[in-house]
Motif scaffolding. Structure first.
Motif, PDB file in Angstrom:
ATOM      1  N   GLU A 133       0.926  -1.013   0.028  1.00 56.49           N
ATOM      2  CA  GLU A 133       0.160   0.165   0.020  1.00 56.49           C
ATOM      3  C   GLU A 133       0.928   1.102   0.061  1.00 56.49           C
ATOM      4  OE1 GLU A 133      -3.269   0.720   2.889  1.00 56.49           O
ATOM      5  OE2 GLU A 133      -3.582  -1.135   3.021  1.00 56.49           O
ATOM      6  N   LEU A 134       1.967   1.424   0.742  1.00 57.21           N
ATOM      7  CA  LEU A 134       2.785   2.658   0.977  1.00 57.21           C
ATOM      8  C   LEU A 134       3.714   2.635  -0.316  1.00 57.21           C
ATOM      9  CD1 LEU A 134       4.237   2.283   4.478  1.00 57.21           C
ATOM     10  CD2 LEU A 134       3.174   4.136   3.431  1.00 57.21           C
ATOM     11  N   TYR A 135       3.982   1.612  -0.878  1.00 56.12           N
ATOM     12  CA  TYR A 135       4.743   1.691  -2.413  1.00 56.12           C
ATOM     13  C   TYR A 135       3.850   2.177  -3.450  1.00 56.12           C
ATOM     14  CZ  TYR A 135       8.850  -1.154  -0.577  1.00 56.12           C
ATOM     15  OH  TYR A 135      10.151  -1.592  -0.031  1.00 56.12           O
ATOM     16  N   LYS A 136       2.650   1.626  -3.406  1.00 55.85           N
ATOM     17  CA  LYS A 136       1.675   2.257  -4.522  1.00 55.85           C
ATOM     18  C   LYS A 136       1.331   3.841  -4.032  1.00 55.85           C
ATOM     19  CE  LYS A 136      -0.420  -2.243  -5.583  1.00 55.85           C
ATOM     20  NZ  LYS A 136      -1.468  -2.956  -5.642  1.00 55.85           N
ATOM     21  N   SER A 137       1.046   4.056  -2.692  1.00 62.20           N
ATOM     22  CA  SER A 137       0.567   5.552  -2.526  1.00 62.20           C
ATOM     23  C   SER A 137       1.720   6.455  -2.743  1.00 62.20           C
ATOM     24  CB  SER A 137       0.167   5.366  -1.169  1.00 62.20           C
ATOM     25  OG  SER A 137       0.967   5.417   0.040  1.00 62.20           O
ATOM     26  N   THR A 138       2.948   5.758  -2.503  1.00 63.36           N
ATOM     27  CA  THR A 138       4.391   6.778  -2.731  1.00 63.36           C
ATOM     28  C   THR A 138       4.919   6.640  -4.109  1.00 63.36           C
ATOM     29  OG1 THR A 138       5.584   5.371  -1.678  1.00 63.36           O
ATOM     30  CG2 THR A 138       4.652   6.966  -0.301  1.00 63.36           C
ATOM     31  N   ASP A 139       4.338   5.815  -4.761  1.00 62.16           N
ATOM     32  CA  ASP A 139       4.926   5.613  -6.118  1.00 62.16           C
ATOM     33  C   ASP A 139       6.158   5.243  -6.109  1.00 62.16           C
ATOM     34  OD1 ASP A 139       4.491   5.218  -9.001  1.00 62.16           O
ATOM     35  OD2 ASP A 139       5.358   7.034  -9.538  1.00 62.16           O
ATOM     36  N   ASP A 140       6.735   4.100  -5.068  1.00 67.59           N
ATOM     37  CA  ASP A 140       8.028   3.737  -4.722  1.00 67.59           C
ATOM     38  C   ASP A 140       8.174   2.404  -5.642  1.00 67.59           C
ATOM     39  OD1 ASP A 140      10.491   3.165  -3.928  1.00 67.59           O
ATOM     40  OD2 ASP A 140       9.892   3.282  -1.665  1.00 67.59           O
ATOM     41  N   SER A 142      11.133   1.678  -7.071  1.00 64.05           N
ATOM     42  CA  SER A 142      12.595   1.137  -6.538  1.00 64.05           C
ATOM     43  C   SER A 142      12.185   0.347  -5.282  1.00 64.05           C
ATOM     44  CB  SER A 142      13.539   2.139  -6.532  1.00 64.05           C
ATOM     45  OG  SER A 142      13.193   2.998  -5.430  1.00 64.05           O
ATOM     46  N   GLY A 143      11.550   0.586  -4.492  1.00 66.01           N
ATOM     47  CA  GLY A 143      11.264   0.005  -2.957  1.00 66.01           C
ATOM     48  C   GLY A 143      10.721  -1.444  -3.362  1.00 66.01           C
ATOM     49  N   TRP A 144       9.792  -1.265  -4.274  1.00 63.96           N
ATOM     50  CA  TRP A 144       9.107  -2.552  -4.594  1.00 63.96           C
ATOM     51  C   TRP A 144      10.088  -3.294  -5.450  1.00 63.96           C
ATOM     52  CZ3 TRP A 144       8.233  -4.833  -9.661  1.00 63.96           C
ATOM     53  CH2 TRP A 144       7.227  -5.866  -9.542  1.00 63.96           C
ATOM     54  N   GLN A 145      10.926  -2.829  -6.099  1.00 62.30           N
ATOM     55  CA  GLN A 145      11.821  -3.880  -6.839  1.00 62.30           C
ATOM     56  C   GLN A 145      12.732  -4.452  -5.821  1.00 62.30           C
ATOM     57  OE1 GLN A 145      13.493  -0.713  -9.773  1.00 62.30           O
ATOM     58  NE2 GLN A 145      12.433  -2.309 -11.211  1.00 62.30           N
ATOM     59  N   ALA A 164       0.972 -11.039  -7.152  1.00 58.74           N
ATOM     60  CA  ALA A 164      -0.164 -10.454  -7.886  1.00 58.74           C
ATOM     61  C   ALA A 164      -0.032  -8.760  -7.965  1.00 58.74           C
ATOM     62  CB  ALA A 164      -1.495 -10.155  -6.707  1.00 58.74           C
ATOM     63  N   SER A 165       1.102  -8.390  -7.169  1.00 55.02           N
ATOM     64  CA  SER A 165       1.483  -6.808  -7.339  1.00 55.02           C
ATOM     65  C   SER A 165       2.279  -6.639  -8.664  1.00 55.02           C
ATOM     66  CB  SER A 165       2.294  -6.214  -6.038  1.00 55.02           C
ATOM     67  OG  SER A 165       3.461  -6.873  -6.201  1.00 55.02           O
TER      68      SER A 165
END
Length: 177
Positions: A133-140, A142-145, A164-165
């Motif tokens: 949720e945080l990654y999506k809301s902050t458009d992060d 690189s963190g997701w990667q 799924a993400s």
């Protein structure tokens, strides 16, 4: 806070500030503790001054009051405060800590807590949900990667929530590039 309590002659609150300060310092900062005490004792009750002086000279436990944030808040029957475990030994609930950071808009800190917790508990779905949720809301992206790379390097299968993400988060980000 100290200055306000001192200037307004709020002896109970001033005592609580000093009490919390002394507890946090533990045995460190003897000179500072003594300066704070001597500078404040004119605004404290005689009994409060005696409690603090006894603590400074012998390390005796201090009675708390309802204004101390390191005390249970009892006012009828003062409880004595003693350190039972060091802060380093205390286990924090990473999910709750991250939520607290989010409540105060400290999103970077929340992500750091969750990322560290996921590295230690990769199977914890609640941690993953909140971090995603945080990654999506902050458009992060690189963190997701980084977390996806962690899961990809492990011998176990990537958790379903992260799989799924890929279709939602990564696809959305790829469209923007």
């Amino acid at each position: 806070m100290y200055r306000d309590c001192f200037q307004k002659r709020l002896s109970e609150q001033l005592y609580a500030v000093l009490l919390d300060f002394f507890i946090v310092l533990e045995e460190r900062g003897e000179t500072l503790r003594m300066r704070m005490f001597h500078g404040s004792k004119s605004r404290l009750s005689k009994q409060q001054g005696e409690y603090l002086m006894a603590y400074l000279h012998s390390g005796k436990a201090l009675p708390g009051n309802s204004f101390s944030i390191l005390h249970s808040g009892c006012t009828d029957n003062p409880e004595f405060i003693t350190m039972t475990e060091s802060p380093a030994d205390k286990q924090h609930d990473s999910l709750q800590l991250a939520r607290d950071f989010i409540d105060y808009s400290q999103l970077t800190e929340a992500k750091e807590v969750l990322e560290k917790a996921i590295l230690e508990q990769p199977e914890n779905a609640a941690l993953s949900e909140l971090l995603l949720e945080l990654y999506k809301s902050t458009d992060d992206f690189s963190g997701w990667q980084r977390i996806m790379a962690f899961f990809s390097e492990r011998q176990d299968a990537v958790p379903a929530i992260w799989t799924a993400s890929i279709t939602s988060f990564a696809a959305d980000h790829a469209d923007a590039q």
